[in-house]
Structure formats: structure tokens, C-alpha cells
Design an enzyme around this catalytic site. Structure first.
Site, mmCIF file in Angstrom:
data_model
loop_
_atom_site.group_PDB
_atom_site.id
_atom_site.type_symbol
_atom_site.label_atom_id
_atom_site.label_comp_id
_atom_site.label_asym_id
_atom_site.label_seq_id
_atom_site.Cartn_x
_atom_site.Cartn_y
_atom_site.Cartn_z
ATOM 1 N N HIS B 78 33.284 47.685 49.960
ATOM 2 C CA HIS B 78 33.896 46.628 49.161
ATOM 3 C C HIS B 78 34.173 45.390 50.011
ATOM 4 C CE1 HIS B 78 37.682 48.642 50.627
ATOM 5 N NE2 HIS B 78 38.133 47.408 50.673
ATOM 6 N N GLU B 129 38.268 43.791 46.110
ATOM 7 C CA GLU B 129 39.707 44.036 46.211
ATOM 8 C C GLU B 129 40.419 42.692 46.344
ATOM 9 O OE1 GLU B 129 40.786 46.099 49.830
ATOM 10 O OE2 GLU B 129 42.736 46.709 49.051
#
Lengths: 133, 133
Positions: B78, B129
Site C-alpha cells: 500500500h 492509507e
């Protein structure tokens, strides 16, 4: 040898939609730029400390077409690190057992600087680009 | 809303080997840190402008175990972006049609700050995120 993260490259099926997504979240983006010799159309997303390079295939032989066939929604394609000297970086990488793509010969990359790519198998599954800057 | 790339997280099968690879190329790494409540052991690779977070599974229910089953060599897991205010970020993301994981409720992330994850389908296939910083 590695200094900065120059950019994170993300292959996308729709460059305009992807750029719009980041602009809507308050990040400046560059105008789309066609790089026919690299088979990509690109937009940079300019964060305060680094960039995302959005890549859309351009032309029938785009190097990212196969990637998007495997991941049609898009995905992170590679990370680019700045190096001071591409020849020294190639030497250090080779001494460390890192295999380089294209026979380890630097090429002029999409942004006018000498670049070389390392084999993902030698970087925990991540395609890595070194760019002289 | 998005300011900086806080880190790029890479899932790896062997944390020590991965950290050593970056150290050998001249980048400082932190000591390994166990985060049992998150099911990961982590090392940060500290570039001048941002960080790579190397993630190794910790324990039987690690959230990255399935990722490494699909990609045993490892891969980029991520990207984390800094936001000023997690509640405002959640509002802006939702207004922009971005689906948030976990019902859009922020949690305290691996680094002690409130975080929330966005659905990869709403970010060109990339797990994203947001971290309040």
C-alpha cells in the site's frame, strides 16, 4: 547510493480519471504528456515530498499493456530511486548481486535522465528504477 | 487533503534480507519492531524524502499472509498519505465517492496515529492509507 524516492509509478486504465481523483483530493497534477518512444502517456501527481507518476498505455506495444491485462483496474508498477551517478549505481548494484534489465545498459528514461531497471526478484518482488539526478 | 507520501509499504517474506538489501545500497534502516496487534514485524527504510515500510507477517492471522501467498516473492502492499485531520479526510473521501474499509471508522495505526484505508477499486487498483500527521 540510493537517496530519494523520485516517484512511485502507477499503471492506470484511464489517465484522466486517475488524475482527477488526486486533484479532487487537493494534489496538483501536471498536464498529460505523450511519450510515444516509451509507449506511455503520463501525468505526475505532485506531493510535497515526492511524486506519483500515473502511466496509461500509449500505442499497441506499450510496456505496461501486459501489466494492465493482469490487473485491469491498475496497480503500482515500479518505484524510482534517485542516484547521483548511474554508472556507479550499476557497479554497486552488480557487486551486490542485483540483476539489471536490458543487460545493465543505462537508457535515457522518460524524463531525459539516464535510467536502469533492476530485476524484481532481487528487490522483494518490486520493480525498481534507478534514475541519475 | 493529501499532503505527503508518508510511506510506501512493501510486504516481504524475509524482513532481515530485505532490510539488508537497502542498507547495502546506502540507506539507513530502523531496528525490526514487532507489532503483534497488527500482525506484522516492520522495518523502516529511511530515504531523504520519505520511507519504505517493510512488512513481514507476524503470527498466524497476519493481514499480509494472504498477500504473500499470492506473491511469495513480496510486493508493494500500500501507499500511505499524510492528512491533517482524519475526520475531515474521511468526509472528503466519502464526498468523492471513495469507499473506506472497516466502515470508514479510523483506527490507531501501526505508528500510533489515526488511520483509515480506502478501497483499491477507488484508487486505480492501489490500496491507500490515510494517516493523520
Amino acid at each position: 547510493m540510493l537517496k530519494r524516492v523520485n516517484h512511485i509509478a502507477i499503471a492506470v486504465p484511464d489517465l484522466a480519471a486517475a488524475a482527477s481523483r488526486y486533484r479532487d483530493l487537493g494534489v496538483a497534477t501536471t498536464e498529460p504528456q505523450d511519450l510515444p518512444e516509451h509507449g506511455v502517456r503520463i501525468v505526475f501527481v505532485e506531493f510535497e515530498n515526492t511524486k506519483i507518476e500515473l502511466l496509461e498505455p500509449l500505442g499497441p506495444n506499450s510496456p505496461i499493456a501486459a501489466f494492465l491485462e493482469r490487473q485491469p483496474a491498475g496497480g503500482i508498477h515500479h518505484i524510482c530511486f534517485d542516484v547521483d551517478d548511474i554508472s556507479a549505481a550499476i557497479g554497486t548494484a552488480t557487486e551486490n548481486g542485483i540483476r539489471l534489465l536490458g543487460g545493465g545498459e543505462p537508457k535515457i528514461g522518460a524524463h531525459g535522465h539516464p535510467v536502469v531497471f533492476a530485476h524484481p526478484k532481487d528487490f522483494q518482488g518490486t520493480l525498481v528504477e534507478f534514475e541519475e539526478n
